[in-house]
Design a protein around this motif. Sequence first.
Motif, PDB file in Angstrom:
ATOM      1  N   VAL A 175      21.497  12.819 -12.608  1.00 42.43           N
ATOM      2  CA  VAL A 175      21.734  11.540 -11.940  1.00 42.43           C
ATOM      3  C   VAL A 175      20.935  11.457 -10.642  1.00 42.43           C
ATOM      4  N   VAL A 176      21.056  12.476  -9.800  1.00 41.34           N
ATOM      5  CA  VAL A 176      20.369  12.441  -8.509  1.00 41.34           C
ATOM      6  C   VAL A 176      18.851  12.492  -8.701  1.00 41.34           C
ATOM      7  N   GLY A 177      18.397  13.248  -9.693  1.00 40.90           N
ATOM      8  CA  GLY A 177      16.968  13.263 -10.000  1.00 40.90           C
ATOM      9  C   GLY A 177      16.467  11.885 -10.410  1.00 40.90           C
ATOM     10  N   GLY A 178      17.303  11.154 -11.147  1.00 43.10           N
ATOM     11  CA  GLY A 178      16.944   9.787 -11.511  1.00 43.10           C
ATOM     12  C   GLY A 178      16.855   8.885 -10.293  1.00 43.10           C
ATOM     13  N   TYR A 179      17.804   9.050  -9.359  1.00 42.09           N
ATOM     14  CA  TYR A 179      17.749   8.257  -8.129  1.00 42.09           C
ATOM     15  C   TYR A 179      16.451   8.546  -7.369  1.00 42.09           C
ATOM     16  N   ALA A 180      16.092   9.814  -7.268  1.00 44.79           N
ATOM     17  CA  ALA A 180      14.871  10.181  -6.551  1.00 44.79           C
ATOM     18  C   ALA A 180      13.634   9.583  -7.218  1.00 44.79           C
ATOM     19  N   THR A 181      13.613   9.581  -8.545  1.00 42.90           N
ATOM     20  CA  THR A 181      12.489   8.988  -9.267  1.00 42.90           C
ATOM     21  C   THR A 181      12.388   7.491  -9.009  1.00 42.90           C
ATOM     22  N   ALA A 182      13.536   6.821  -8.992  1.00 42.56           N
ATOM     23  CA  ALA A 182      13.541   5.378  -8.729  1.00 42.56           C
ATOM     24  C   ALA A 182      13.028   5.082  -7.330  1.00 42.56           C
ATOM     25  N   PHE A 183      13.442   5.883  -6.349  1.00 43.35           N
ATOM     26  CA  PHE A 183      12.934   5.688  -4.985  1.00 43.35           C
ATOM     27  C   PHE A 183      11.413   5.893  -4.928  1.00 43.35           C
ATOM     28  N   ALA A 184      10.929   6.921  -5.616  1.00 40.98           N
ATOM     29  CA  ALA A 184       9.491   7.194  -5.610  1.00 40.98           C
ATOM     30  C   ALA A 184       8.713   6.047  -6.245  1.00 40.98           C
ATOM     31  N   ALA A 185       9.223   5.515  -7.360  1.00 35.27           N
ATOM     32  CA  ALA A 185       8.542   4.405  -8.025  1.00 35.27           C
ATOM     33  C   ALA A 185       8.548   3.149  -7.159  1.00 35.27           C
ATOM     34  N   ALA A 186       9.681   2.889  -6.499  1.00 38.62           N
ATOM     35  CA  ALA A 186       9.752   1.722  -5.616  1.00 38.62           C
ATOM     36  C   ALA A 186       8.776   1.865  -4.455  1.00 38.62           C
ATOM     37  N   GLY A 187       8.681   3.076  -3.891  1.00 50.50           N
ATOM     38  CA  GLY A 187       7.732   3.310  -2.813  1.00 50.50           C
ATOM     39  C   GLY A 187       6.297   3.103  -3.260  1.00 50.50           C
ATOM     40  N   ALA A 188       5.975   3.564  -4.464  1.00 52.59           N
ATOM     41  CA  ALA A 188       4.615   3.381  -4.994  1.00 52.59           C
ATOM     42  C   ALA A 188       4.313   1.900  -5.200  1.00 52.59           C
ATOM     43  N   ALA A 189       5.310   1.140  -5.686  1.00 54.01           N
ATOM     44  CA  ALA A 189       5.105  -0.296  -5.892  1.00 54.01           C
ATOM     45  C   ALA A 189       4.827  -1.009  -4.565  1.00 54.01           C
ATOM     46  N   LEU A 190       5.568  -0.643  -3.512  1.00 60.75           N
ATOM     47  CA  LEU A 190       5.333  -1.265  -2.208  1.00 60.75           C
ATOM     48  C   LEU A 190       3.973  -0.866  -1.641  1.00 60.75           C
ATOM     49  N   ALA A 191       3.567   0.379  -1.854  1.00 61.04           N
ATOM     50  CA  ALA A 191       2.253   0.819  -1.372  1.00 61.04           C
ATOM     51  C   ALA A 191       1.133   0.049  -2.060  1.00 61.04           C
ATOM     52  N   LEU A 192       1.245  -0.156  -3.377  1.00 61.34           N
ATOM     53  CA  LEU A 192       0.232  -0.922  -4.099  1.00 61.34           C
ATOM     54  C   LEU A 192       0.211  -2.377  -3.640  1.00 61.34           C
ATOM     55  N   THR A 193       1.395  -2.931  -3.382  1.00 54.64           N
ATOM     56  CA  THR A 193       1.451  -4.307  -2.889  1.00 54.64           C
ATOM     57  C   THR A 193       0.824  -4.415  -1.505  1.00 54.64           C
ATOM     58  N   ALA A 194       1.012  -3.381  -0.682  1.00 55.06           N
ATOM     59  CA  ALA A 194       0.384  -3.366   0.643  1.00 55.06           C
ATOM     60  C   ALA A 194      -1.134  -3.409   0.518  1.00 55.06           C
ATOM     61  N   LEU A 195      -1.680  -2.668  -0.433  1.00 55.90           N
ATOM     62  CA  LEU A 195      -3.123  -2.693  -0.649  1.00 55.90           C
ATOM     63  C   LEU A 195      -3.580  -4.074  -1.107  1.00 55.90           C
ATOM     64  N   ALA A 196      -2.799  -4.712  -1.981  1.00 56.23           N
ATOM     65  CA  ALA A 196      -3.154  -6.054  -2.448  1.00 56.23           C
ATOM     66  C   ALA A 196      -3.154  -7.057  -1.297  1.00 56.23           C
ATOM     67  N   VAL A 197      -2.155  -6.942  -0.420  1.00 60.19           N
ATOM     68  CA  VAL A 197      -2.092  -7.848   0.728  1.00 60.19           C
ATOM     69  C   VAL A 197      -3.262  -7.586   1.666  1.00 60.19           C
ATOM     70  N   ALA A 198      -3.603  -6.324   1.873  1.00 60.98           N
ATOM     71  CA  ALA A 198      -4.690  -5.988   2.790  1.00 60.98           C
ATOM     72  C   ALA A 198      -6.013  -6.595   2.337  1.00 60.98           C
ATOM     73  N   THR A 199      -6.207  -6.732   1.031  1.00 57.09           N
ATOM     74  CA  THR A 199      -7.455  -7.322   0.552  1.00 57.09           C
ATOM     75  C   THR A 199      -7.566  -8.795   0.906  1.00 57.09           C
ATOM     76  N   LEU A 200      -6.448  -9.436   1.248  1.00 59.06           N
ATOM     77  CA  LEU A 200      -6.503 -10.839   1.641  1.00 59.06           C
ATOM     78  C   LEU A 200      -7.323 -11.030   2.909  1.00 59.06           C
ATOM     79  N   SER A 201      -7.314 -10.023   3.786  1.00 59.78           N
ATOM     80  CA  SER A 201      -8.065 -10.150   5.035  1.00 59.78           C
ATOM     81  C   SER A 201      -9.561 -10.222   4.781  1.00 59.78           C
ATOM     82  N   ARG A 202     -10.001  -9.709   3.611  1.00 53.72           N
ATOM     83  CA  ARG A 202     -11.419  -9.796   3.266  1.00 53.72           C
ATOM     84  C   ARG A 202     -11.723 -11.104   2.543  1.00 53.72           C
ATOM     85  N   ALA A 203     -10.788 -11.499   1.636  1.00 48.92           N
ATOM     86  CA  ALA A 203     -11.049 -12.697   0.838  1.00 48.92           C
ATOM     87  C   ALA A 203     -10.749 -13.976   1.603  1.00 48.92           C
TER      88      ALA A 203
END
Length: 501
Positions: free
Chosen positions: A450-478
């Motif tokens: 159970v706790v391992g699953g929680y940790a995996t979910a947190f890691a995936a959510a963090g990765a999703a936010l990091a990728l979204t941050a990169l997408a937003v950062a590209t707006l400053s160029r476009a």
Amino acid sequence: MSVATADRPGFALLGGVQATLIFTIMILSVPLPLVAREFGLGPSGVLLLSAAYGLSFSALLLLGGRLTDRHGGRRLLRVGLALLGAASIACALAPGYPVLLASRFAQGVGAALAAPAAVAVVRVLRPEPADYRRAMAAWGGLSVLGATAGNLLSGAVAAWVSWRWLFAVPVLVALVGLARSGSLPPADPAGRPPADPAGRPPADPAGRPPADPAGRPSADRRPALDLPGAALAAAGVCAASYGLVASTEHGWRNPGTLLPLAAGLALLLAFAAVERRTADPLLPPGFIADRRRATALAAVMATAAGTALTFLLLALYLQQVRGWGVLATSAAFLPYAAALLTAGRLAGPLTARYGAVAVTAGGLALAAAGLGLLAGLAPGSDYATGLLPGLLLLPAGAAAAFAGAAVLATAGVPPERTGLAAGVLNTAMELGPTAGVAALMALAATRPSVVGGYATAFAAAGAALALTALAVATLSRATPEAATDTDTAPERTIQIKEHLS
């Protein structure tokens, strides 16, 4: 005295309404097991009760936005608050499950009317582009503030008195809002200037009939209601959202999950087809095709999903794994609330100084770091060293991300579409937790512990936010940062000069 300073009480009233609408989503999150025991609910009853408010809220936001653009913000705000207050009283006095369930659905309907209407009135309170951007930067943090307050208070009130007293909050806010609504300006969807000193409506430069002195747009200037589009959108969002919520209970292969998901997808595809052939569509196809707006909405959804996941998983972890009580679990989020309040106060000035793109991208990155720290969760994690760092970084980043994304999502929207923009923004805030948490919980279920699953979910959510941050950062160029708001050419010129200097 500036316009923003003079209208501060009105903005505070509207901000309190917005925070309360999100607070009401979380009102039963902690005491839901108590409610289930009181009414003898099974898993399906608990699932529907937990989702009822959010289903009707998210399903009707686009219609609420159109009604706001059609009839004006102040009128819709009053209707929404009246319905929210009456339904909240019914929830508090509910003698059984059917009344409580129906009242939660009714609360969501009232919220769907009040949320876009409040933003429309803010647009009238802060008509200058710079003032409106600052207002929306503050507005972006109100949702996560409301959710945090809901989690904190729901546990404390349920432990000390009764879960029924939690509904006193939306009742009181609705009563205050109705009593003070007369001091708010009528939000004219046409964006006309105020009447002259004699009270006569101004002439319309395009030759269209003026709105009447009460601020209601004339029939010739109101957007069409688009009832077929509204019905398809509401049914599609509601069915798809319920399917996603049901997946956490039944799994992804159960007919109880697949049937509503398939029905919701079919209805939303039909909605898209109808909108392409409608002269005055509820959601113009090009509205969310704008790259800046689409990326901002993705940032809102990802951030809302990350914060909702944190509340859910840490509440389960602390109570079921560590054996903490309801009150202690609520108290564990006090540092989270303090960091959120501090970051929320800084987000507006930071957005004004560095721009919405930079603040959104930076906030997403900081929130991703917080979720990354929580991904180290273990059965014996110490609160001070294992949880607290993440509980400080995540809200600080979320407040900044919401503030910047709210500015980006509403920038350049003409006054007559303010309700639409607010409806779309709030829909993203609602669908983020629904879709995101369902997907992340399904991922967590793939882990043996159970706790391992929680940790995996947190890691995936963090990765999703990091990728979204990169997408937003590209707006400053476009997209040049100076084009954050396109209402007036002088505003853009000033921002370009400041940027170059």
